[in-house]
Design a protein around this motif. Structure first.
Motif, mmCIF file in Angstrom:
data_model
loop_
_atom_site.group_PDB
_atom_site.id
_atom_site.type_symbol
_atom_site.label_atom_id
_atom_site.label_comp_id
_atom_site.label_asym_id
_atom_site.label_seq_id
_atom_site.Cartn_x
_atom_site.Cartn_y
_atom_site.Cartn_z
ATOM 1 N N ALA A 208 -6.570 -4.221 -1.101
ATOM 2 C CA ALA A 208 -5.992 -5.511 -1.485
ATOM 3 C C ALA A 208 -6.805 -6.666 -0.906
ATOM 4 O O ALA A 208 -6.997 -7.691 -1.574
ATOM 5 C CB ALA A 208 -4.537 -5.588 -1.014
ATOM 6 N N GLU A 209 -7.303 -6.510 0.323
ATOM 7 C CA GLU A 209 -8.108 -7.563 0.939
ATOM 8 C C GLU A 209 -9.407 -7.755 0.165
ATOM 9 O O GLU A 209 -9.840 -8.890 -0.077
ATOM 10 C CB GLU A 209 -8.410 -7.197 2.393
ATOM 11 C CG GLU A 209 -7.171 -7.049 3.266
ATOM 12 C CD GLU A 209 -7.497 -6.530 4.646
ATOM 13 O OE1 GLU A 209 -8.707 -6.485 4.998
ATOM 14 O OE2 GLU A 209 -6.567 -6.160 5.389
ATOM 15 N N ILE A 211 -9.934 -7.046 -3.021
ATOM 16 C CA ILE A 211 -9.616 -7.621 -4.328
ATOM 17 C C ILE A 211 -9.388 -9.121 -4.217
ATOM 18 O O ILE A 211 -9.907 -9.907 -5.022
ATOM 19 C CB ILE A 211 -8.379 -6.908 -4.922
ATOM 20 C CG1 ILE A 211 -8.749 -5.465 -5.303
ATOM 21 C CG2 ILE A 211 -7.835 -7.663 -6.125
ATOM 22 C CD1 ILE A 211 -7.559 -4.600 -5.644
ATOM 23 N N ARG A 212 -8.636 -9.538 -3.226
ATOM 24 C CA ARG A 212 -8.368 -10.970 -3.058
ATOM 25 C C ARG A 212 -9.645 -11.722 -2.680
ATOM 26 O O ARG A 212 -9.886 -12.827 -3.174
ATOM 27 C CB ARG A 212 -7.284 -11.177 -1.991
ATOM 28 C CG ARG A 212 -5.873 -10.831 -2.472
ATOM 29 C CD ARG A 212 -4.821 -11.375 -1.509
ATOM 30 N NE ARG A 212 -4.860 -10.670 -0.227
ATOM 31 C CZ ARG A 212 -4.141 -9.580 0.051
ATOM 32 N NH1 ARG A 212 -3.342 -9.065 -0.865
ATOM 33 N NH2 ARG A 212 -4.209 -9.013 1.240
ATOM 34 N N THR A 244 -0.751 -9.307 -4.612
ATOM 35 C CA THR A 244 -2.041 -9.074 -5.256
ATOM 36 C C THR A 244 -1.984 -9.283 -6.763
ATOM 37 O O THR A 244 -3.014 -9.357 -7.423
ATOM 38 C CB THR A 244 -2.534 -7.646 -4.939
ATOM 39 O OG1 THR A 244 -2.507 -7.450 -3.524
ATOM 40 C CG2 THR A 244 -3.958 -7.411 -5.412
#
Length: 270
Positions: A208-209, A211-212, A244
């Protein structure tokens, strides 16, 4: 580029043998979505044997700049199923009289689907989608549920990057079915859209980190079917609230359901 709405309308059932609604009803539903501020319309080359794209194309005529159109390519139907499309009005009428027999046709569909991930075929698929959609570009073009090794294919990614550079697809990416495919897609720096089922979204971990940080556009799908303990409204609200997720795609054929979900999305705007 058209802004992405928090809620998106899925077109997987538009034009399907299992969907008794006439095309005109689906077109009205798309126009209702735009009226409600639901800008993202999600479809694919195989949905309804291409009729989903045709329906959306007719529905957004005159309102093209109000729509964020996402389509997908890579999966294909056999010649038999392509031939069935020409007789679809007659076949659907017969199936309707039999009461839900269209589901039997849909159940056999998996045996008729194959995939071709060659770069030139994928580019040709995009071109065909543009013709069916009656447009010169889509806001996003995705590989449709590829295996991980296809998502990792650098030559294929470059072909999609070229399509983006041409303006035919403003964003490109992968509709992933599992974490392995997601990891492969993240290894390709050219991709900037991810469409993920709910079970993958809830297992992202440190991804998730990444992707962001990269600014990927993230679309959530299967949020109702993969949360059986919740009502549809609760499932959609939970997906919209996921940190997300940029847009939650839902498939509904009922305007009243769409209005209710659109209200949830407006109430949870970030």
């Amino acid at each position: 580029m058209t802004a992405v709405s928090r809620l998106g309308l899925g077109g997987s059932k538009f034009g399907s043998f299992a969907n008794p609604a006439p095309a005109a009803d689906s077109e009205r539903l798309v126009r209702t979505a735009l009226d409600l501020g639901v800008t993202l319309l999600d479809t694919a080359s195989i949905y309804g044997q291409g009729d989903s794209e045709r329906i959306i194309g007719r529905a957004i005529a005159g309102r093209r700049d109000a729509a964020f159109v996402v389509t997908k390519g890579g999966q294909t139907f056999s010649a038999k199923y392509r031939l069935l499309r020409t007789a679809k009005p007659l076949i659907r009428a017969v199936l309707a009289r039999r009461g839900g027999a269209g589901n039997a046709v849909t159940a056999q569909r998996a045996d008729a689907i194959s995939a071709d991930w060659r770069p030139r075929v994928i580019v040709a698929s995009l071109e065909a989608s543009l013709r069916r959609l009656r447009t010169d570009r889509v806001e996003a073009f995705l590989l449709h549920s590829p295996p991980a090794h296809v998502a990792a294919d650098a030559e294929l990614a470059l072909a999609l990057v070229a399509a983006r550079a041409s303006g035919k697809a403003l964003r490109i990416g992968v509709s992933c079915d599992d974490l392995a495919t997601l990891d492969a897609a993240l290894d390709q720096p050219g991709y900037d859209v991810l469409e993920l089922p709910w079970d993958v979204l809830t297992a992202l971990g440190k991804r998730a980190e990444t992707i962001r940080a990269r600014g990927h556009l993230v679309l959530a799908r299967e949020v109702v079917t993969l949360q059986p303990g919740l009502t549809p409204a609760q499932a959609v609200a939970r997906a919209i609230a996921h940190p997300t997720v940029d847009c939650t795609v839902v498939g509904t054929g009922k305007p009243e359901h769409l209005r209710a979900l659109a209200a949830i999305a407006r109430g949870s705007a970030r």
